[in-house]
Design an enzyme around this catalytic site. Structure first.
Site, mmCIF file in Angstrom:
data_model
loop_
_atom_site.group_PDB
_atom_site.id
_atom_site.type_symbol
_atom_site.label_atom_id
_atom_site.label_comp_id
_atom_site.label_asym_id
_atom_site.label_seq_id
_atom_site.Cartn_x
_atom_site.Cartn_y
_atom_site.Cartn_z
ATOM 1 N N ASP A 137 29.646 -24.018 -27.136
ATOM 2 C CA ASP A 137 28.495 -24.709 -26.569
ATOM 3 C C ASP A 137 28.937 -25.334 -25.242
ATOM 4 O OD1 ASP A 137 26.128 -26.223 -26.347
ATOM 5 O OD2 ASP A 137 26.050 -26.521 -28.518
ATOM 6 N N ASP A 193 23.747 -25.306 -22.939
ATOM 7 C CA ASP A 193 22.882 -26.451 -23.227
ATOM 8 C C ASP A 193 21.867 -26.673 -22.092
ATOM 9 O OD1 ASP A 193 22.573 -28.895 -24.980
ATOM 10 O OD2 ASP A 193 22.984 -29.910 -23.089
ATOM 11 N N GLU A 246 19.706 -22.439 -23.798
ATOM 12 C CA GLU A 246 18.728 -23.350 -24.391
ATOM 13 C C GLU A 246 17.747 -23.723 -23.290
ATOM 14 O OE1 GLU A 246 18.413 -27.603 -26.748
ATOM 15 O OE2 GLU A 246 19.655 -27.445 -24.981
ATOM 16 N N HIS A 252 20.624 -28.686 -34.699
ATOM 17 C CA HIS A 252 21.073 -30.077 -34.867
ATOM 18 C C HIS A 252 20.118 -31.080 -34.211
ATOM 19 C CE1 HIS A 252 22.230 -28.714 -30.978
ATOM 20 N NE2 HIS A 252 22.448 -29.954 -30.599
ATOM 21 N N ASP A 253 19.066 -30.598 -33.563
ATOM 22 C CA ASP A 253 18.087 -31.499 -32.932
ATOM 23 C C ASP A 253 16.766 -31.510 -33.688
ATOM 24 O OD1 ASP A 253 19.825 -32.031 -30.808
ATOM 25 O OD2 ASP A 253 19.075 -30.331 -29.630
#
Ligand code: NOJ
Length: 556
Positions: free
Chosen positions: A96, A196, A248, A322-323
């Site tokens: 990431d 990200d 993302e 994870h969000d």
């Protein structure tokens, strides 16, 4: 690595995956120990969220050194061990990369604060007076997007937390520094990158007030974004065959995502977009309570499936990360129909055109933890919003309910390995409480039960590898206006895959479109979530949360 269209990616949040040394935090050795579990599930790629040196204000998305591992997670040797072992077992590692911003503890930013103009140009500083920020833009974590530095008489931009200053991609020296980071990790054997909020990296030349919104129109899919991504590709992963990259994309558009992921453009392999996960935001506000809008969910999925196919783009398809809250608690039924709805949601997403992503614990049907006290939360965004909502006058009870449904900590609670203390995650005190239902929902129990959610995921993963129609077929929505059923057809080389998902606890009777000439095919149930599913007929009555995928092989 196998073709990314045939691959399935598994997302690991190392802090919550498995703690090998009893300090309450998951670590890299913990991931290595659990590789046999992941191999059994059958996934191809392991995306690890950031474990670099970081003050952990945003759980590692505030990076203070892009090439060093935070000792809390382990050492470079542990990482190399993990990559080597994963490869041996047929899995690759995806890292990431957080390049929209760094941590304010990064030496670049510290030098900038110290007055070094070269490093000031790595960030976005604007001179101004303390009373008036350069623009009215808002941070995505609440409050102004600008922070004032008294000693410099200037503001810096932070689209996220104040400890996450935005990097200046217009500066070629910054870009080169970033390419070195990516190449460093490629040299360590990494074969994939998740980038990200990468569609926010290109900022406008002029910084203007936003008359209506929070400023996102100026920097989302910004002016140089495609140029920057092409250069990043050329200078780093584009030089290596078989790399898998996913961007993302925050508040993006189909047109931009086609450009990001169409192979001719040489940018990325695929994209995450989030529009389908905003269907329970009242008037666009995440921090509100609302039942999800099922028709909106279907319309968005349909538009993205069809639109991306038309432009030869490629979606990363997912419900969880994870969000996001846990999907079985969000779009399923985490009590009475836990098993059925967890499997139904899995089928609905895995048989789409795109590469599926599974977030740790999703394959067990892990649920939201339903925390009842603010002290149980850790996430900076949740805690900031708790205070914002209370200031707006909302009562304690309502705000806690909003957090129970919306907080990012819903997905960050530790993985459930067994029914022992702390779900077998740690022998110490976990950094975030384990959800109370770990005795019923855990990996050990799932592996012992042939009918578990885990084996449903395992089957979906192997089907993608076996049947080309799943990886390469076209997509067509059917029953688009049905208020309970999400159904679609995949088509490839004359054969069809018909996927029918009931999103509710009702029992609707549906009629398949006449255009599907059932007599022309040999049909079989490919996968379903009830013990015996009916053979394919024109009219079908679905059971609560029932999901059936039929394979229709053309008679030749
Ligand atoms: C998106 C990440 O997924 C999220 O966890 C993080 O807080 C923001 N980007 C900022 O890096």
């Amino acid at each position: 690595m196998t073709d990314f269209k045939k691959s399935v990616v598994y997302q690991i949040y190392p802090k919550s995956f498995y703690d090998s040394n009893g300090d309450g935090l998951g670590d890299l050795k913990g991931v290595t120990e659990k590789l046999p579990y992941l191999q059994r599930l059958g996934v191809d790629v392991l995306w690890l969220t950031p474990f670099y040196v970081s003050p952990q204000r945003d759980n590692g998305y505030d990076v203070a050194d892009y090439c060093q591992i935070d000792p809390r997670f382990g050492s470079m040797e542990d990482f190399q061990g993990l990559v080597a072992k994963a490869k041996e077992m047929g899995m690759e590692v995806m890292l990431d990369m957080v390049f929209n911003h760094s941590s304010d503890a990064h030496p670049w930013f510290q030098k900038a604060l110290g007055g070094d103009p070269c490093y000031q140009d790595f960030y976005i500083f604007k001179k101004g007076s303390k009373e008036k920020p350069p623009t009215n833009w808002l941070s995505k974590f609440g409050g102004s997007a600008w922070a004032y530095v008294e000693a410099l008489g200037a503001y810096y931009l932070h689209l996220f937390d104040v400890s996450q200053p935005d990097l200046n991609w217009d500066n070629p020296r910054l870009r080169n520094a970033i390419y070195q980071v990516v190449n460093f990790w490629i040299d360590q054997g990494v074969r994939g990158f998740r980038l990200d909020v990468v569609n926010l990296i290109s900022k406008p030349q002029e910084f203007l007030d936003d008359p209506e919104e929070d400023g996102r129109r100026f920097y989302t899919d910004g002016p140089q974004i495609h140029t920057f991504l092409k250069e990043l590709n050329r200078e780093t992963f584009g030089k290596h065959p078989n790399m898998i990259t996913v961007g993302e994309m925050s508040s993006t558009t189909i047109d931009n995502c086609i450009k990001y992921s169409n192979p001719d453009e040489k940018e990325l392999s695929m994209v995450f977009n989030f529009h389908h996960l905003k269907v329970d935001y009242r008037d666009g506000d995440k921090w509100s309570l609302m039942d999800f809008d099922f028709l909106a969910l279907k319309n968005i999925l349909n538009d993205w499936q069809v639109g991306m196919e038309q432009g030869n783009g490629w979606n990363a398809v997912f419900w969880c990360n994870h969000d996001q809250p846990r999907v079985v608690s969000r779009f399923g039924n985490d009590r009475q129909y836990h098993r059925e709805s967890a499997k139904m949601l899995a089928t609905a997403i895995h048989l789409l055109r795109g590469t599926p992503y599974i977030y740790q614990g999703e394959e067990l049907g892990m649920t939201n933890p339903y925390f009842s006290r603010l002290e149980e939360y850790n996430d900076v965004e949740s805690i900031n919003h708790y205070h914002i909502l209370r200031k707006q006058g909302k009562g304690e009870k309502e705000v806690m309910e909003i957090l129970q449904r919306k907080s990012r900590d819903n997905s960050r609670t530790p993985m459930h390995w067994n029914d022992g203390p702390n779900g077998g995650f740690t022998e110490g005190i976990p950094w975030l409480a384990v959800a109370k239902n770990y005795r019923e929902i855990n990996a050990k129990k799932a592996l012992e039960d042939a009918d578990s959610v885990f084996y449903h995921y395992q089957k979906l993963i192997s089907l993608r590898r076996e049947l080309e129609i799943i990886a390469y077929g076209g997509y067509r929505p059917i029953l688009a206006n049905h208020p309970e059923i999400y159904a679609y057809i995949r088509a490839y080389q004359g054969n069809l895959l018909l996927v029918i998902n009931n999103f509710y606890d009702k029992a609707p009777r549906i009629s398949l479109p006449q255009a599907i000439k059932l007599n022309n095919y040999h049909t079989q149930v490919l996968i379903s979530n009830y013990p015996a599913s009916p053979d394919l007929q024109r009219k079908i009555t679905l059971r609560p949360y029932e999901s059936i995928a039929y394979y229709l092989e053309k008679k030749r």
